[in-house]
Scaffold this motif. Structure first.
Motif, PDB file in Angstrom:
ATOM      1  N   LEU A   1       1.859  -0.299  -5.255  1.00  0.00           N
ATOM      2  CA  LEU A   1       1.668  -0.738  -3.867  1.00  0.00           C
ATOM      3  C   LEU A   1       2.800  -0.284  -2.943  1.00  0.00           C
ATOM      4  O   LEU A   1       2.628  -0.281  -1.727  1.00  0.00           O
ATOM      5  CB  LEU A   1       1.561  -2.261  -3.806  1.00  0.00           C
ATOM      6  CG  LEU A   1       0.346  -2.909  -4.453  1.00  0.00           C
ATOM      7  CD1 LEU A   1       0.401  -4.420  -4.251  1.00  0.00           C
ATOM      8  CD2 LEU A   1      -0.955  -2.347  -3.906  1.00  0.00           C
TER       9      LEU A   1
ATOM     10  N   ARG B   1       1.017  -5.894   1.520  1.00  0.00           N
ATOM     11  CA  ARG B   1       0.363  -4.632   1.180  1.00  0.00           C
ATOM     12  C   ARG B   1      -1.108  -4.758   0.822  1.00  0.00           C
ATOM     13  O   ARG B   1      -1.785  -3.746   0.631  1.00  0.00           O
ATOM     14  CB  ARG B   1       1.107  -3.971   0.009  1.00  0.00           C
ATOM     15  CG  ARG B   1       2.598  -3.774   0.229  1.00  0.00           C
ATOM     16  CD  ARG B   1       2.889  -2.773   1.326  1.00  0.00           C
ATOM     17  NE  ARG B   1       2.706  -1.410   0.846  1.00  0.00           N
ATOM     18  CZ  ARG B   1       2.587  -0.353   1.629  1.00  0.00           C
ATOM     19  NH1 ARG B   1       2.601  -0.508   2.941  1.00  0.00           N
ATOM     20  NH2 ARG B   1       2.446   0.852   1.116  1.00  0.00           N
TER      21      ARG B   1
ATOM     22  N   ARG C   1       8.568  -2.144   7.844  1.00  0.00           N
ATOM     23  CA  ARG C   1       8.525  -3.064   6.701  1.00  0.00           C
ATOM     24  C   ARG C   1       9.724  -4.008   6.669  1.00  0.00           C
ATOM     25  O   ARG C   1      10.039  -4.592   5.617  1.00  0.00           O
ATOM     26  CB  ARG C   1       8.450  -2.234   5.415  1.00  0.00           C
ATOM     27  CG  ARG C   1       7.193  -1.376   5.368  1.00  0.00           C
ATOM     28  CD  ARG C   1       7.244  -0.233   4.393  1.00  0.00           C
ATOM     29  NE  ARG C   1       5.988   0.529   4.442  1.00  0.00           N
ATOM     30  CZ  ARG C   1       5.788   1.697   3.856  1.00  0.00           C
ATOM     31  NH1 ARG C   1       6.758   2.256   3.149  1.00  0.00           N
ATOM     32  NH2 ARG C   1       4.618   2.319   3.960  1.00  0.00           N
TER      33      ARG C   1
END
Length: 233
Positions: free
Chosen positions: A117, A153, A216
């Protein structure tokens, strides 16, 4: 041990041993301490090479079967520090200064499923292998960083199902669930991943790394927080 092959602008990191379907010393590509050192050493070489893109895959039956349960069993007092090292690998892949594609060639369970991921794009083979989070079935909690990674994710219905049931997703199911972007047969797996990586290689560089870090940031903060003895803080 993990190794890299480079073709033009694309580096392909194999998580297993070169020339072998299964690494005799680590046949499931588990996150052993030596394995973590070796993966990071290979990533050092990739980053130091000419800008390009990265494909992460393996050979044989496993992409990665996750945490090194033998190490955990023998070093329970070191578990938080060990998980911090796992988190650090996730952070590194999430912020590499190049496009990344995971080519999931076989079983990706637990920490190995989470590693997939971390790539920007994910492809899975169709005819064999499952992506799964079996922690609920093993009585294992997710760390705050791991839960944040999964929540960030994956679509909410998928992350709820995967984390609370331990469901195993084959290639087609993984596409439907939003775990991977596509599923292809094994002969096409790495070539398809390389094609996607090559098509994105031109954007590699420090600006891409900065964009990934900004994109992120909350996830990275959770992964970089030291793991407490309770694992849940």
């Amino acid at each position: 041990m993990p190794y890299v092959r480079t073709d033009d602008a694309v580096h392909t990191l194999y998580l297993g041993a070169e020339g072998a379907e299964l690494d005799e010393t680590n046949p499931e590509n588990r996150f052993g301490m030596d394995w973590l050192d070796q993966v990071n050493a290979q990533l050092d070489q990739v980053v130091e090479a000419a800008p390009g893109a990265l494909v992460i895959t393996a050979t044989g039956k496993f992409f990665s079967n996750g945490l090194d349960v033998d190490y955990i069993g023998a070093n329970g007092d070191k578990l938080p520090a060990y998980l911090d090292r796992v988190h650090a690998l996730y952070v590194r892949v999430l912020t590499l200064p190049m496009p990344t594609v995971a080519a999931v060639n076989g079983h990706a369970f637990g920490a190995g499923a989470m590693l997939a991921l971390c790539a920007d794009h994910r492809i899975m083979r169709t005819e064999r292998g499952f992506w799964s989070l079996p922690e609920i079935l093993l009585g294992m909690p997710f760390t705050t960083g791991m839960a944040s990674l999964l929540r960030t994710r994956l679509p909410d219905p998928t992350v709820t199902e995967a984390m609370t049931t331990g469901k195993r997703y084959g290639g087609a199911d993984a596409v439907d669930a939003g775990i991977v972007e596509q599923a292809v047969d094994i002969e096409q797996l790495v070539p398809a991943a390389v094609d996607i990586a090559a098509g994105r290689a031109a954007v590699a560089g420090p600006t891409l790394a900065l964009i990934k870090k900004g994109l992120r940031a909350p996830l990275l903060a959770d992964l970089e927080r030291p793991t407490p003895p309770s694992l849940l803080g």
